[in-house]
Design a protein around this motif. Structure first.
Motif, PDB file in Angstrom:
ATOM      1  N   ASN A  93      -2.699  14.053  -5.344  1.00  9.72           N
ATOM      2  CA  ASN A  93      -3.286  13.004  -6.158  1.00  9.72           C
ATOM      3  C   ASN A  93      -2.574  11.697  -5.840  1.00  9.72           C
ATOM      4  OD1 ASN A  93      -0.802  13.616  -7.346  1.00  9.72           O
ATOM      5  ND2 ASN A  93      -1.720  14.543  -9.175  1.00  9.72           N
ATOM      6  N   ASN A  94      -3.101  10.621  -6.354  1.00 14.93           N
ATOM      7  CA  ASN A  94      -2.486   9.319  -6.067  1.00 14.93           C
ATOM      8  C   ASN A  94      -1.341   9.001  -7.019  1.00 14.93           C
ATOM      9  OD1 ASN A  94      -4.042   8.512  -3.809  1.00 14.93           O
ATOM     10  ND2 ASN A  94      -5.774   8.071  -5.173  1.00 14.93           N
ATOM     11  N   CYS A  95      -1.589   9.195  -8.334  1.00 14.11           N
ATOM     12  CA  CYS A  95      -0.550   8.880  -9.315  1.00 14.11           C
ATOM     13  C   CYS A  95      -0.504   9.950 -10.395  1.00 14.11           C
ATOM     14  CB  CYS A  95      -0.823   7.530  -9.980  1.00 14.11           C
ATOM     15  SG  CYS A  95      -0.696   6.119  -8.855  1.00 14.11           S
ATOM     16  N   VAL A 124      -3.204   2.300  -3.767  1.00 13.79           N
ATOM     17  CA  VAL A 124      -2.592   3.627  -3.785  1.00 13.79           C
ATOM     18  C   VAL A 124      -3.722   4.615  -3.526  1.00 13.79           C
ATOM     19  CG1 VAL A 124      -1.182   5.269  -5.070  1.00 13.79           C
ATOM     20  CG2 VAL A 124      -0.889   2.822  -5.464  1.00 13.79           C
ATOM     21  N   GLU A 125      -3.803   5.152  -2.317  1.00 13.93           N
ATOM     22  CA  GLU A 125      -4.958   5.972  -1.961  1.00 13.93           C
ATOM     23  C   GLU A 125      -4.626   6.954  -0.839  1.00 13.93           C
ATOM     24  OE1 GLU A 125      -7.748   2.935  -1.054  1.00 13.93           O
ATOM     25  OE2 GLU A 125      -6.799   2.384   0.845  1.00 13.93           O
ATOM     26  N   HIS A 126      -5.482   7.987  -0.757  1.00 15.79           N
ATOM     27  CA  HIS A 126      -5.386   9.006   0.296  1.00 15.79           C
ATOM     28  C   HIS A 126      -4.042   9.748   0.262  1.00 15.79           C
ATOM     29  CE1 HIS A 126      -9.048   7.197   1.706  1.00 15.79           C
ATOM     30  NE2 HIS A 126      -8.451   6.077   2.059  1.00 15.79           N
ATOM     31  N   ASN A 127      -3.485   9.902  -0.931  1.00 18.12           N
ATOM     32  CA  ASN A 127      -2.279  10.699  -1.106  1.00 18.12           C
ATOM     33  C   ASN A 127      -2.647  12.096  -1.614  1.00 18.12           C
ATOM     34  OD1 ASN A 127      -0.164   8.430  -0.762  1.00 18.12           O
ATOM     35  ND2 ASN A 127      -1.561   7.592  -2.304  1.00 18.12           N
ATOM     36  N   LYS A 128      -1.766  13.082  -1.403  1.00 16.65           N
ATOM     37  CA  LYS A 128      -2.055  14.461  -1.792  1.00 16.65           C
ATOM     38  C   LYS A 128      -0.947  15.001  -2.692  1.00 16.65           C
ATOM     39  CE  LYS A 128      -4.610  15.539   2.458  1.00 16.65           C
ATOM     40  NZ  LYS A 128      -4.682  16.440   3.638  1.00 16.65           N
ATOM     41  N   THR A 135       0.006   5.020   0.881  1.00 17.00           N
ATOM     42  CA  THR A 135      -1.079   5.830   1.430  1.00 17.00           C
ATOM     43  C   THR A 135      -0.539   6.998   2.251  1.00 17.00           C
ATOM     44  OG1 THR A 135      -1.229   4.478   3.440  1.00 17.00           O
ATOM     45  CG2 THR A 135      -2.607   3.835   1.587  1.00 17.00           C
ATOM     46  N   CYS A 185      -4.172   2.621 -11.011  1.00 14.87           N
ATOM     47  CA  CYS A 185      -4.143   3.730 -10.044  1.00 14.87           C
ATOM     48  C   CYS A 185      -5.059   4.839 -10.530  1.00 14.87           C
ATOM     49  CB  CYS A 185      -2.727   4.239  -9.878  1.00 14.87           C
ATOM     50  SG  CYS A 185      -2.590   5.583  -8.678  1.00 14.87           S
ATOM     51  N   SER A 229       0.837  -1.196   0.000  1.00 17.35           N
ATOM     52  CA  SER A 229       0.000   0.000   0.000  1.00 17.35           C
ATOM     53  C   SER A 229       0.870   1.244   0.000  1.00 17.35           C
ATOM     54  CB  SER A 229      -0.935   0.006   1.207  1.00 17.35           C
ATOM     55  OG  SER A 229      -0.214   0.026   2.416  1.00 17.35           O
ATOM     56  N   GLY A 277       1.188   9.952  -4.379  1.00 21.02           N
ATOM     57  CA  GLY A 277       1.505   8.553  -4.102  1.00 21.02           C
ATOM     58  C   GLY A 277       2.666   8.070  -4.941  1.00 21.02           C
TER      59      GLY A 277
END
Length: 439
Positions: free
Chosen positions: A426-428, A420-424, A396, A437, A394, A405
């Motif tokens: 954006n994720n990818c 791949v989540e909850h990143n700032k 995150t 993703c 993961s 991410g």
């Protein structure tokens, strides 16, 4: 009729609390057949005021046979007023075991493996076989201001075979302060021969070079150039500094094939790689060979390059020849920072030049890539040219200017049952470049 040859027997000698008694005991042990144990006076400080007469680069006679030194809590140190010399040399014919002892204050003036080219092994230089048990190697140095030399192994420089068990290696330095381009590596330990580190602490060691765009400082804790195993240990609070040059991780791996570094059940935390105006690569780890990490936590490390430099891999930087596998591990809370208009890549992992990174059941979380007025990409992972494969892992809670991410500039990023989540923010990034993703 010929008499049978007498067999060599192990001998135990009690050494009084004086340097002459210790020198005499080592000299006698070197010349006697069989293994010898020297039992030092309990908690005595053997303060060396002058070097060995036969080899002034060392404080004590070189170990040339099979010798065990039982420290009983004793310390062997160089007096502050003494000329520069390391504490111990293990010759290629020697086997030395150290138990419950502190080795401190050594200052190297030569390098047996690289005569005339380097300064190495401030506390101990090992050409034979070295085992250190329940001991401390602290406040030693390999440093020089002489041009056209490099420095290596502030605490221990091992060219033979070495094993550390329940041992502390701390507050050692490898420093180059000359004017020509050079390198400093292995503030705590440098090994050009096989090394095993068990249940040990490698912390608060430093590698530093004078400001120069062609100079390198790396492996502040441990610089490996041969097969290396690290188990159940802590590598923390080490510093690599290369103003205007290149600084690389507290744990640096360059073991040539078929060598491999294996790290298991270990914590690598709070290390810093700093290169103002240069390149800071891998706050914790700089890998350019085969590296397997199992059940290991890489926490709170920093790669920082103020003044418009490049910071790559707050936790890990994988080089062009890097082959990294992370299993059941954590990469959390690391930072790649390049203020003043610089470039930051991979707050967690930076794989920018063609290496291979594979994770399995690994969390890459809460890492940051930041560059005030510059470019910050890949809060969790940055990939270019090479390949990154995440298996059941993961990514995150990471942050960056883009690709919070994962940022894939080129190469291949593969997600297998990975989130791949909850990143700032954006994720990818860029959009649609990492299959599976979204957001």
């Amino acid at each position: 009729m010929a008499l049978p040859a007498s067999s060599a027997h192990a001998t135990t000698v009690h050494v009084g609390c004086s340097v002459p008694a210790l020198v005499e005991a080592i000299t006698t042990a070197n010349s006697s057949p069989g293994a010898d144990t020297l039992r030092l006076a309990s908690k005595c400080t053997y303060r060396l005021t002058s070097p060995d007469t036969a080899n002034p680069a060392n404080g004590l006679p070189a170990i040339t046979s099979d010798v065990t030194i039982d420290g009983n809590g004793a310390t062997i140190t160089r007096a502050l007023s003494a000329p520069a010399f390391r504490i111990l040399l293990v010759a290629d014919t020697g086997t030395l075991t150290l138990n419950k002892i502190t080795i401190s204050g050594g200052k190297a003036t030569d390098c047996p493996l690289f005569p005339g080219e380097a300064i190495c092994g401030g506390g101990i230089n090992n050409q034979g076989t070295l085992t250190v048990n329940h001991s401390r190697v602290v406040h030693n140095a390999a440093d020089t201001a002489a041009d056209n030399l490099f420095v290596e192994g502030g605490g221990i420089d091992s060219d033979g075979t070495a094993t550390l068990n329940d041992t502390e290696v701390s507050d050692n330095t490898a420093l180059f302060s000359g004017t020509t381009p050079s390198s400093a590596d292995g503030g705590g330990i440098a090994n050009d021969g096989p090394l095993t580190v068990n249940h040990s602490r490698v912390h608060h060691n430093t590698v530093r070079v004078t400001a120069n765009p062609e100079s390198l400082a790396f492996g502040a804790g441990l610089a490996a150039f041969a097969p290396t195993t690290v188990k159940n240990s802590i590598i923390s609070n080490n510093l690599a500094s290369a103003p205007g040059g290149t600084a690389r991780g507290a744990l640096s791996n360059g073991a040539p094939p078929p060598g491999e570094m294996i790290v298991t059940d270990t914590v690598i935390r709070d290390n810093t790689t700093s290169a103002p105006g240069g390149s800071a690569l891998g706050g914790a780890i700089a890998n350019n060979a085969k590296l397997s990490m199992n059940r290991t936590r890489i926490l709170g490390n920093h790669a920082t390059a103020p003044g418009g430099g490049t910071a790559g891999g707050g936790a890990i930087r994988s080089g062009a020849f890097g082959d990294l596998t992370l299993s059941s591990s954590t990469v959390r809370g690391n930072t790649a920072s390049a203020p003043d208009g610089g470039t930051a890549r991979g707050g967690g992992i930076d794989n920018p030049t063609g290496g291979t990174v594979t994770t399995d059941h690994t969390w890459i979380g809460e890492n940051t890539a930041k560059a005030t007025g510059g470019t910050a990409r890949g809060g969790g992972v940055f990939n270019a040219v090479g390949s990154t494969t995440l298996n059941k892992s993961s990514v995150t809670g990471n942050k960056a200017g883009d690709g919070g991410g994962i940022f894939k500039e080129s190469g291949t990023v593969t997600l297998n049952n990975s989130a791949v989540e909850h990143n700032k923010p954006n994720n990818c990034a860029p959009p649609d470049q990492v299959p599976g993703c979204t957001g």
